[in-house]
Write an enzyme that holds these catalytic residues in place. Sequence first.
Site, PDB file in Angstrom:
ATOM      1  N   TYR A 113       0.879  -1.107   0.108  1.00  0.00           N
ATOM      2  CA  TYR A 113       0.096  -0.064  -0.183  1.00  0.00           C
ATOM      3  C   TYR A 113       0.824   1.279   0.127  1.00  0.00           C
ATOM      4  CZ  TYR A 113      -4.353   2.875   0.934  1.00  0.00           C
ATOM      5  OH  TYR A 113      -5.010   3.822   0.941  1.00  0.00           O
ATOM      6  N   LYS A 168     -21.477 -18.757 -11.427  1.00  0.00           N
ATOM      7  CA  LYS A 168     -20.352 -18.522 -12.856  1.00  0.00           C
ATOM      8  C   LYS A 168     -18.791 -18.296 -12.415  1.00  0.00           C
ATOM      9  CE  LYS A 168     -20.524 -18.554 -17.449  1.00  0.00           C
ATOM     10  NZ  LYS A 168     -21.363 -17.507 -18.200  1.00  0.00           N
ATOM     11  N   GLU A 210     -23.858 -12.040 -19.622  1.00  0.00           N
ATOM     12  CA  GLU A 210     -24.531 -13.151 -18.940  1.00  0.00           C
ATOM     13  C   GLU A 210     -26.049 -12.710 -18.797  1.00  0.00           C
ATOM     14  OE1 GLU A 210     -24.475 -17.248 -17.921  1.00  0.00           O
ATOM     15  OE2 GLU A 210     -23.208 -15.922 -18.747  1.00  0.00           O
ATOM     16  N   ASP A 211     -26.857 -13.593 -19.227  1.00  0.00           N
ATOM     17  CA  ASP A 211     -28.435 -13.515 -19.057  1.00  0.00           C
ATOM     18  C   ASP A 211     -29.017 -12.099 -19.130  1.00  0.00           C
ATOM     19  OD1 ASP A 211     -28.325 -16.309 -18.271  1.00  0.00           O
ATOM     20  OD2 ASP A 211     -28.267 -15.807 -16.072  1.00  0.00           O
ATOM     21  N   ASP A 236     -24.346 -16.977 -23.257  1.00  0.00           N
ATOM     22  CA  ASP A 236     -25.456 -17.378 -23.556  1.00  0.00           C
ATOM     23  C   ASP A 236     -25.603 -17.663 -25.057  1.00  0.00           C
ATOM     24  OD1 ASP A 236     -26.603 -17.411 -20.843  1.00  0.00           O
ATOM     25  OD2 ASP A 236     -26.858 -15.096 -21.314  1.00  0.00           O
ATOM     26  N   ILE A 269     -35.126 -18.764 -32.668  1.00  0.00           N
ATOM     27  CA  ILE A 269     -33.939 -17.855 -33.343  1.00  0.00           C
ATOM     28  C   ILE A 269     -33.626 -16.665 -32.254  1.00  0.00           C
ATOM     29  CG2 ILE A 269     -33.067 -16.739 -35.268  1.00  0.00           C
ATOM     30  CD1 ILE A 269     -33.580 -19.708 -35.755  1.00  0.00           C
ATOM     31  N   ALA A 272     -29.079 -17.468 -28.392  1.00  0.00           N
ATOM     32  CA  ALA A 272     -28.334 -18.951 -28.690  1.00  0.00           C
ATOM     33  C   ALA A 272     -28.654 -19.508 -29.999  1.00  0.00           C
ATOM     34  CB  ALA A 272     -28.958 -19.894 -27.676  1.00  0.00           C
ATOM     35  N   ASN A 362     -34.793 -26.375 -21.668  1.00  0.00           N
ATOM     36  CA  ASN A 362     -34.527 -27.146 -20.404  1.00  0.00           C
ATOM     37  C   ASN A 362     -35.844 -26.143 -19.630  1.00  0.00           C
ATOM     38  OD1 ASN A 362     -32.416 -28.629 -19.662  1.00  0.00           O
ATOM     39  ND2 ASN A 362     -31.060 -27.281 -19.893  1.00  0.00           N
TER      40      ASN A 362
END
Length: 477
Positions: A113, A168, A210-211, A236, A269, A272, A362
């Site tokens: 530091y 993740k 993500e998502d 994804d 479509i 993914a 899924n």
Amino acid sequence: MKDSLGGKSIILRLELQTDTIHFGQLITVITENGGDVIAIDVIQTGPNWTVRDITVSALEQAQLEAVTGAMKALPGVRLVHVSDRTFLLHLGGKIEMKPKVPIQNRDDLSRVYTPDVARVCLAIHDKQENAYKLTIKRNTVAVVSDGSAVLGLGNIGPYAAMPVMEGKAMLFKQLADVDAFPICLDTQSMEEIITTIKHLAPAFGGINLEDISSPRCFEIEERLRSELDIPVFHDDQHGTAVVLYAGLINALKVVGKQIDEVKVVICGIGAAGVACSKILLAAGVKQLIGVDREGALVSSSSYTNPIWNWYAQQTNPNQLTGSLSDVLDGADVFIGLSAGGILKRSDVERMALRPVVFVMANPTPEIHPDEIEDLAGVIATGRSDFPNQINNVLCFPGIFRAALDCQATTINEEMKLAASAAIASVVAPQELNKLYIIPSVFNQEVVRLIRRAVIEAAIRTGVARRMPREFRLEGAL
């Protein structure tokens, strides 16, 4: 929680009056209600009572609820509480930050530091690329979400998305030793997301989106890729695409067909589906037909979704029209990224001999694999309880490990194709069969082979800013 056999489990803390109920009676009631006792722990005992933790597993949540209800009704039994092992695992979060070196005295403090850290700061100020040598940037990925398209849960927001992003980050670390950090943004404005990620970028060597819901995810990724000099990868889309193509490489070997000769139908479509289509086109698929809620996409039609307009111009060379069932005649490959139950056995019967059927919706596949086991040459799903799981966990740890190690500026199509080929190569020719076309996510060869193949592709295509030592020694350039 799913146990090792694919079921769910809970822990029941029970206080038993031993002069009223025998332990064997308790086990019988649990079994009769569909439960399976997998662990017993004694917590406390007295002269005529005992407290025990009983871990019970079952295939369905309803069976666990039946067991819990039966315990409440049993004479001589008091249900103290029920613990869901998944919730216990998440208490306080699943990840933490630890220092790599201890601070044990004033000298250590001065070097990590103030005041000595100032010299390191100035070295980076003088030469910005020193950030890769002197900070965590060289090994750090931001896992960024707005919580708008989480798993199969939909738009649940940034707070509820955090457990997924933490998971993740765990996978990044365990599988590829990448330090990933979850960042959930409290905005779903495309411009605010782009601006925020750009402001965060100096601390990271890569960005894993993500998502994030479609179609915003396309422009967010495209803008960030053009405006940042570090890899931006929407998992994804591209993680799914890489693993799907890896599976298809081996599936076509099993059925004895060539990728440039097969007719492929993709249903769904979205993010993914578009990415899977792009990688298949790059791999040499000539006859690719995309189907969504309006039927087969054709260039002669106009769509409100701009991605569909682009897609229709790139695919369906024979301008096939109609429903999913209509365009499946004679198809060699079906790829489902849509909804459960939309594919019928009669549809598969009209496909080519020994078709490859990837049903990846899924938790319910487009058709249950058992319904077409006698028809299909190869079947793959997105689920872990069937053979041939298409799981993007096979892709993202290794591809980011490679991108960080060669300080790639982007993850391009050549790198994705290389990752697919590497994943496929893990399954040796003598092992390859209709029930084994894709390796396990825990196969230790996966990350190593992806890393090497992707770095080679990055060097070959000129997006690597650093050549790892082993490649220099081999004279890769």
